[in-house]
Motif scaffolding. Sequence first.
Motif, PDB file in Angstrom:
ATOM      1  N   GLU A  69       0.837  -1.205   0.000  1.00  0.00           N
ATOM      2  CA  GLU A  69       0.000   0.000   0.000  1.00  0.00           C
ATOM      3  C   GLU A  69       0.877   1.262   0.000  1.00  0.00           C
ATOM      4  O   GLU A  69       0.622   2.206  -0.747  1.00  0.00           O
ATOM      5  N   ARG A  70       1.919   1.264   0.820  1.00  0.00           N
ATOM      6  CA  ARG A  70       2.825   2.414   0.879  1.00  0.00           C
ATOM      7  C   ARG A  70       3.541   2.620  -0.449  1.00  0.00           C
ATOM      8  O   ARG A  70       3.689   3.741  -0.931  1.00  0.00           O
ATOM      9  N   ARG A  71       3.996   1.503  -1.035  1.00  0.00           N
ATOM     10  CA  ARG A  71       4.694   1.573  -2.332  1.00  0.00           C
ATOM     11  C   ARG A  71       3.788   2.189  -3.389  1.00  0.00           C
ATOM     12  O   ARG A  71       4.181   3.118  -4.099  1.00  0.00           O
ATOM     13  N   LYS A  72       2.576   1.684  -3.492  1.00  0.00           N
ATOM     14  CA  LYS A  72       1.638   2.208  -4.491  1.00  0.00           C
ATOM     15  C   LYS A  72       1.336   3.679  -4.250  1.00  0.00           C
ATOM     16  O   LYS A  72       1.269   4.473  -5.196  1.00  0.00           O
ATOM     17  N   PHE A  73       1.168   4.051  -2.993  1.00  0.00           N
ATOM     18  CA  PHE A  73       0.858   5.441  -2.649  1.00  0.00           C
ATOM     19  C   PHE A  73       1.995   6.378  -3.050  1.00  0.00           C
ATOM     20  O   PHE A  73       1.771   7.388  -3.722  1.00  0.00           O
ATOM     21  N   ILE A  74       3.228   6.051  -2.658  1.00  0.00           N
ATOM     22  CA  ILE A  74       4.344   6.965  -2.928  1.00  0.00           C
ATOM     23  C   ILE A  74       4.610   7.073  -4.432  1.00  0.00           C
ATOM     24  O   ILE A  74       4.870   8.162  -4.938  1.00  0.00           O
ATOM     25  N   ILE A  75       4.511   5.974  -5.154  1.00  0.00           N
ATOM     26  CA  ILE A  75       4.732   6.005  -6.602  1.00  0.00           C
ATOM     27  C   ILE A  75       3.661   6.852  -7.273  1.00  0.00           C
ATOM     28  O   ILE A  75       3.954   7.703  -8.118  1.00  0.00           O
ATOM     29  N   ASP A  76       2.412   6.657  -6.881  1.00  0.00           N
ATOM     30  CA  ASP A  76       1.313   7.428  -7.451  1.00  0.00           C
ATOM     31  C   ASP A  76       1.494   8.921  -7.180  1.00  0.00           C
ATOM     32  O   ASP A  76       1.346   9.743  -8.085  1.00  0.00           O
ATOM     33  N   GLU A  77       1.827   9.275  -5.948  1.00  0.00           N
ATOM     34  CA  GLU A  77       1.996  10.684  -5.583  1.00  0.00           C
ATOM     35  C   GLU A  77       3.193  11.312  -6.301  1.00  0.00           C
ATOM     36  O   GLU A  77       3.109  12.459  -6.756  1.00  0.00           O
ATOM     37  N   LEU A  78       4.298  10.596  -6.396  1.00  0.00           N
ATOM     38  CA  LEU A  78       5.470  11.144  -7.089  1.00  0.00           C
ATOM     39  C   LEU A  78       5.171  11.366  -8.565  1.00  0.00           C
ATOM     40  O   LEU A  78       5.567  12.383  -9.135  1.00  0.00           O
ATOM     41  N   ASN A  79       4.452  10.441  -9.180  1.00  0.00           N
ATOM     42  CA  ASN A  79       4.156  10.569 -10.607  1.00  0.00           C
ATOM     43  C   ASN A  79       3.124  11.647 -10.919  1.00  0.00           C
ATOM     44  O   ASN A  79       2.964  12.021 -12.074  1.00  0.00           O
ATOM     45  N   LYS A  80       2.452  12.164  -9.928  1.00  0.00           N
ATOM     46  CA  LYS A  80       1.528  13.287 -10.110  1.00  0.00           C
ATOM     47  C   LYS A  80       2.275  14.619 -10.218  1.00  0.00           C
ATOM     48  O   LYS A  80       1.694  15.615 -10.631  1.00  0.00           O
ATOM     49  N   ILE A  81       3.548  14.631  -9.830  1.00  0.00           N
ATOM     50  CA  ILE A  81       4.328  15.863  -9.812  1.00  0.00           C
ATOM     51  C   ILE A  81       4.975  16.078 -11.175  1.00  0.00           C
ATOM     52  O   ILE A  81       5.733  15.221 -11.653  1.00  0.00           O
TER      53      ILE A  81
ATOM     54  N   PHE B 182       9.397  11.476 -12.603  1.00  0.00           N
ATOM     55  CA  PHE B 182       8.916  10.178 -13.054  1.00  0.00           C
ATOM     56  C   PHE B 182       9.489   9.121 -12.135  1.00  0.00           C
ATOM     57  O   PHE B 182      10.686   9.083 -11.881  1.00  0.00           O
ATOM     58  N   CYS B 183       8.607   8.253 -11.633  1.00  0.00           N
ATOM     59  CA  CYS B 183       9.066   7.205 -10.723  1.00  0.00           C
ATOM     60  C   CYS B 183       8.482   5.857 -11.129  1.00  0.00           C
ATOM     61  O   CYS B 183       7.270   5.637 -11.007  1.00  0.00           O
ATOM     62  N   PRO B 184       9.332   4.959 -11.621  1.00  0.00           N
ATOM     63  CA  PRO B 184       8.844   3.628 -11.959  1.00  0.00           C
ATOM     64  C   PRO B 184       8.507   2.852 -10.683  1.00  0.00           C
ATOM     65  O   PRO B 184       9.015   3.163  -9.606  1.00  0.00           O
ATOM     66  N   GLU B 185       7.668   1.855 -10.823  1.00  0.00           N
ATOM     67  CA  GLU B 185       7.271   1.051  -9.668  1.00  0.00           C
ATOM     68  C   GLU B 185       8.366   0.050  -9.315  1.00  0.00           C
ATOM     69  O   GLU B 185       8.746  -0.781 -10.139  1.00  0.00           O
ATOM     70  N   PRO B 186       8.889   0.122  -8.084  1.00  0.00           N
ATOM     71  CA  PRO B 186       9.918  -0.845  -7.688  1.00  0.00           C
ATOM     72  C   PRO B 186       9.303  -2.228  -7.488  1.00  0.00           C
ATOM     73  O   PRO B 186       8.143  -2.353  -7.102  1.00  0.00           O
ATOM     74  N   LYS B 187      10.089  -3.241  -7.741  1.00  0.00           N
ATOM     75  CA  LYS B 187       9.612  -4.622  -7.592  1.00  0.00           C
ATOM     76  C   LYS B 187      10.121  -5.254  -6.305  1.00  0.00           C
ATOM     77  O   LYS B 187       9.793  -6.389  -5.997  1.00  0.00           O
ATOM     78  N   GLY B 188      10.941  -4.547  -5.559  1.00  0.00           N
ATOM     79  CA  GLY B 188      11.481  -5.054  -4.301  1.00  0.00           C
ATOM     80  C   GLY B 188      12.028  -3.902  -3.490  1.00  0.00           C
ATOM     81  O   GLY B 188      11.926  -2.750  -3.887  1.00  0.00           O
TER      82      GLY B 188
ATOM     83  N   ALA C 204      22.939   9.794 -11.642  1.00  0.00           N
ATOM     84  CA  ALA C 204      22.716  11.241 -11.620  1.00  0.00           C
ATOM     85  C   ALA C 204      21.302  11.553 -12.087  1.00  0.00           C
ATOM     86  O   ALA C 204      20.764  10.894 -12.972  1.00  0.00           O
ATOM     87  N   GLY C 205      20.677  12.552 -11.449  1.00  0.00           N
ATOM     88  CA  GLY C 205      19.343  12.966 -11.854  1.00  0.00           C
ATOM     89  C   GLY C 205      18.211  12.195 -11.191  1.00  0.00           C
ATOM     90  O   GLY C 205      17.052  12.356 -11.547  1.00  0.00           O
ATOM     91  N   TYR C 206      18.546  11.356 -10.222  1.00  0.00           N
ATOM     92  CA  TYR C 206      17.555  10.568  -9.503  1.00  0.00           C
ATOM     93  C   TYR C 206      17.653  10.841  -8.004  1.00  0.00           C
ATOM     94  O   TYR C 206      18.718  11.230  -7.512  1.00  0.00           O
ATOM     95  N   VAL C 207      16.550  10.615  -7.296  1.00  0.00           N
ATOM     96  CA  VAL C 207      16.548  10.689  -5.837  1.00  0.00           C
ATOM     97  C   VAL C 207      15.830   9.462  -5.290  1.00  0.00           C
ATOM     98  O   VAL C 207      14.940   8.909  -5.935  1.00  0.00           O
ATOM     99  N   ARG C 208      16.236   9.040  -4.100  1.00  0.00           N
ATOM    100  CA  ARG C 208      15.658   7.838  -3.494  1.00  0.00           C
ATOM    101  C   ARG C 208      14.842   8.215  -2.256  1.00  0.00           C
ATOM    102  O   ARG C 208      15.309   8.933  -1.385  1.00  0.00           O
ATOM    103  N   PHE C 209      13.630   7.713  -2.218  1.00  0.00           N
ATOM    104  CA  PHE C 209      12.729   7.890  -1.083  1.00  0.00           C
ATOM    105  C   PHE C 209      12.547   6.540  -0.399  1.00  0.00           C
ATOM    106  O   PHE C 209      12.353   5.535  -1.071  1.00  0.00           O
ATOM    107  N   SER C 210      12.548   6.537   0.913  1.00  0.00           N
ATOM    108  CA  SER C 210      12.221   5.310   1.640  1.00  0.00           C
ATOM    109  C   SER C 210      10.735   5.303   1.960  1.00  0.00           C
ATOM    110  O   SER C 210      10.170   6.322   2.337  1.00  0.00           O
ATOM    111  N   TYR C 211      10.096   4.150   1.809  1.00  0.00           N
ATOM    112  CA  TYR C 211       8.721   4.030   2.264  1.00  0.00           C
ATOM    113  C   TYR C 211       8.613   2.993   3.381  1.00  0.00           C
ATOM    114  O   TYR C 211       7.559   2.421   3.647  1.00  0.00           O
TER     115      TYR C 211
END
Length: 141
Positions: A44-56, A60-66, A112-119
Motif C-alpha cells: 500500500e505504501r509503495r503504491k501510494f508513494i509512486i502514485d503521488e510522485l508521478n503526479k508531480i 517520473f518514478c517507476p514502480e519498484p519490484k522489491g 545522476a538525476g535521480y533521488v531515493r525515497f524510503s517508504y
Amino acid sequence: IIRAAAKIQSHTTSNPCTISQYAAIEALREDDGSLEKMRLAFDERRKFIIDELNKIEGVFCPEPKGAFYAFADVNGILQKNVKNIKTAMELCNYLLENKYLVIVPGEVFGAAGYVRFSYATSMENISEGINRFRDGLQEIL
C-alpha cells in the motif's frame, strides 16, 4: 579516489548480521500471519508513494519490484528551476535545508538525476514527506 571508493563501499557491502538472518529464518518458519499483513502494508505504501510522485510535473518514478525505496527521476526538475539547481545532490541539500526533508541523491548510487525515497515508515510520514517534496519543488519552479 578514496572518497569515491567509500561512496561505493557504503552502499554495496552492508549486510544483515548473522543473528538477524537467523531471526528472519525463524520468522518465516513460525508465520502467524503477520508477514502477509506487513507485505500488504508495504505494498500500500509503495503504491501510494509512486502514485503521488508521478503526479508531480517533472518527476517520473517507476514502480519498484522489491526493497523499500522509490527511485525517482528528477531530471525534469533539474532542467528547469529558478534556483539553478543542477544535480540531485544540490536538490537534496536544498530540500534538507529548506523543507527538513531527507532523501538520498542518486549520485551516491551512480545515477545522476535521480533521488531515493524510503517508504519503510508510516503512511503519515510518507504523506508528510511527499507534501514537503512538492512544496519544495514549487518554490524552485
